[in-house]
Write an enzyme that holds these catalytic residues in place. Structure first.
Site, PDB file in Angstrom:
ATOM      1  N   GLY A  31       0.838  -1.204   0.000  1.00  0.00           N
ATOM      2  CA  GLY A  31       0.000   0.000   0.000  1.00  0.00           C
ATOM      3  C   GLY A  31       0.868   1.248   0.000  1.00  0.00           C
ATOM      4  O   GLY A  31       0.632   2.208  -0.751  1.00  0.00           O
ATOM      5  N   LYS A 206       0.434 -17.606  -7.586  1.00  0.00           N
ATOM      6  CA  LYS A 206       1.907 -17.696  -7.643  1.00  0.00           C
ATOM      7  C   LYS A 206       2.510 -17.776  -6.248  1.00  0.00           C
ATOM      8  O   LYS A 206       3.636 -18.265  -6.083  1.00  0.00           O
ATOM      9  CB  LYS A 206       2.530 -16.579  -8.486  1.00  0.00           C
ATOM     10  CG  LYS A 206       2.209 -15.160  -8.050  1.00  0.00           C
ATOM     11  CD  LYS A 206       3.042 -14.638  -6.930  1.00  0.00           C
ATOM     12  CE  LYS A 206       2.494 -13.322  -6.449  1.00  0.00           C
ATOM     13  NZ  LYS A 206       3.072 -12.842  -5.205  1.00  0.00           N
ATOM     14  N   SER A 269      10.576 -11.877  -1.488  1.00  0.00           N
ATOM     15  CA  SER A 269       9.197 -12.365  -1.382  1.00  0.00           C
ATOM     16  C   SER A 269       8.989 -13.021  -0.022  1.00  0.00           C
ATOM     17  O   SER A 269       9.759 -13.890   0.391  1.00  0.00           O
ATOM     18  CB  SER A 269       8.906 -13.374  -2.496  1.00  0.00           C
ATOM     19  OG  SER A 269       7.869 -14.261  -2.085  1.00  0.00           O
TER      20      SER A 269
END
Ligand SMILES: NC(=O)C1=CN([C@@H]2O[C@H](COP(=O)(O)OP(=O)(O)OC[C@H]3O[C@@H](n4cnc5c(N)ncnc54)[C@H](O)[C@@H]3O)[C@@H](O)[C@H]2O)C=CC1
Ligand SMILES: O=C(CO)COP(=O)(O)O
Length: 356
Positions: A31, A206, A269
């Site tokens: 965000g 994913k 990630s």
């Protein structure tokens, strides 16, 4: 070695005469990254952070000390802990709330919605209902124009001004154009699609395979193995998405193979980090606690594994991960049984499995 710093070559944009008014709900890393881009593009941008102290600190310091401590944000970016200050009188509302709380936040803003467009930034699936975020938007805010933004968009790279691309998917051309105006720049290209569920499923699915690739990294698998896993992941996710009505070609784009590649390759990630920790022998609770941020993939494995059985879609990697993570099966034994699966088609949209 020189850094690839093209941001130094870019002249700042002039503030548009009638700037778009953008709200961003959720004070996490993604965000913040998108709010920062909108503010830099001259949009009047305000973020909603539920914690009042954190919102005040961010307003004063223009830093997100918890999630992106190393980055100074745009001076014009505003922060508030009051939804009523942030949501009314906006053109676009970007929602970056994790999937477990998404519906709850939409219910809170429903009385404040008049003409605003809603765009989901969230890459997850609601537990129990199997709703995607666009489904929740349609259920909670019917009649509101909506879209989803998804692509290979590791938040830390974006705030570090490293070039990236993404996809805005909506059936509304006006909405697609508005989001491109708000976010597109020479550092962040915003491509368009009308396949909302396809783009959204690419982003959510994913995360499953990023966990698998993180585990593979902990086991030091070779490049051939990584490539096979990535490509079979693409086959599996597109097979599942097509069963739900998505266009298989969407998976050739940034929100499909693009995001799969980025998330499955990068230690940035959070899903990859969870997989790596599991591969190193941590249990799930320890891995989640050590991360301290959102990793949607864990819930997504549960949801997609159950749904694949219901819909009878062949999802061997997802179901193998489910067995390792939730049923305590041995990872190496499960990997061997995956390799011992029978002959399959390489690309089933070219040669159907039945003809192999
Ligand atoms: N971080 C990244 O690189 C990217 C993340 N995303 C997606 O964006 C979504 C949000 O992720 P991040 O911003 O990275 O998460 P994060 O873990 O950095 O932060 C989550 C934020 O949501 C807030 N939050 C949680 N529950 C809430 C509630 N009930 N009400 C209000 N606020 C609440 C937390 O306080 C926190 O500020 C996820 O679905 C993720 O998959 C998408 C693209 C890239
Ligand atoms: O979606 C992402 C990049 O495109 C971020 O992935 P993680 O949620 O695993 O950090």
């Amino acid at each position: 070695m020189n850094d690839f710093n093209i941001s130094a070559l870019i002249t700042p944009r002039e503030k548009p005469a009638t700037p778009l008014r953008v709200a961003v709900l959720g004070g996490g890393s993604f965000g913040t990254a998108m709010a920062n881009l909108a503010a830099r593009n001259g949009c009047e941008t305000c973020m909603w952070i539920r914690d009042e102290k954190a919102a005040q600190d961010m307003q004063q310091s223009k830093r997100n000390k918890r999630y992106l401590p190393d980055f100074q944000l745009e001076e014009t970016l505003q922060f508030s802990s009051k939804l009523e200050d942030v949501v009314p009188n906006r053109d676009i509302i970007l929602v970056a709330i994790p999937s477990h709380s998404y519906r709850d936040v939409l219910k809170q803003i429903a009385p404040m919605i008049s003409g605003q467009a809603i765009v989901s930034l969230t890459k997850g699936i609601e537990a129990e209902t199997f709703c995607l975020m666009s489904d929740i938007i349609q259920q909670e805010l019917p009649e509101v124009p909506f879209g989803v933004l998804s692509g290979p968009n590791l938040a830390k790279e974006i705030v570090a001004n490293m070039p990236a691309g993404t996809v805005i998917a909506s059936t509304s051309e006006a909405l697609r154009n508005a989001v491109q105006t708000a976010l597109h720049s020479a550092l962040f290209r915003v491509f368009a699609s009308s396949d909302v569920h396809g783009v959204e499923l690419g982003g959510a699915l994913k995360n499953i395979y990023a966990i698998a690739m993180g585990m593979g990294a902990a086991y030091n698998v070779g490049e051939n193995t990584r490539s096979m896993l990535l490509t079979r992941a693409l086959a599996e996710m597109s097979r599942f998405a097509v069963t739900l009505g998505a266009n298989p070609l969407t998976f050739l784009g940034l929100s499909g193979v693009g995001d799969l590649f980025a998330t499955c390759s990068s230690p940035l990630s959070r899903n990859y980090q969870i997989g790596y920790a599991l591969g190193q022998g941590k249990n799930l609770e320890e891995a989640i606690a050590a991360l301290g941020q959102t990793a949607e993939g864990i819930n997504t494995i549960r949801q997609v594994s159950a749904q694949s059985r219901l819909l009878n879609v062949y999802m061997p990697i997802t179901n193998a991960l489910y067995e390792v993570i939730f049923e305590g099966k041995p990872p190496l034994g499960i990997a061997l049984s995956l390799m011992q699966n029978g002959h399959r088609s390489d690309v089933e949209f070219v040669l159907p499995h039945e003809q192999v």
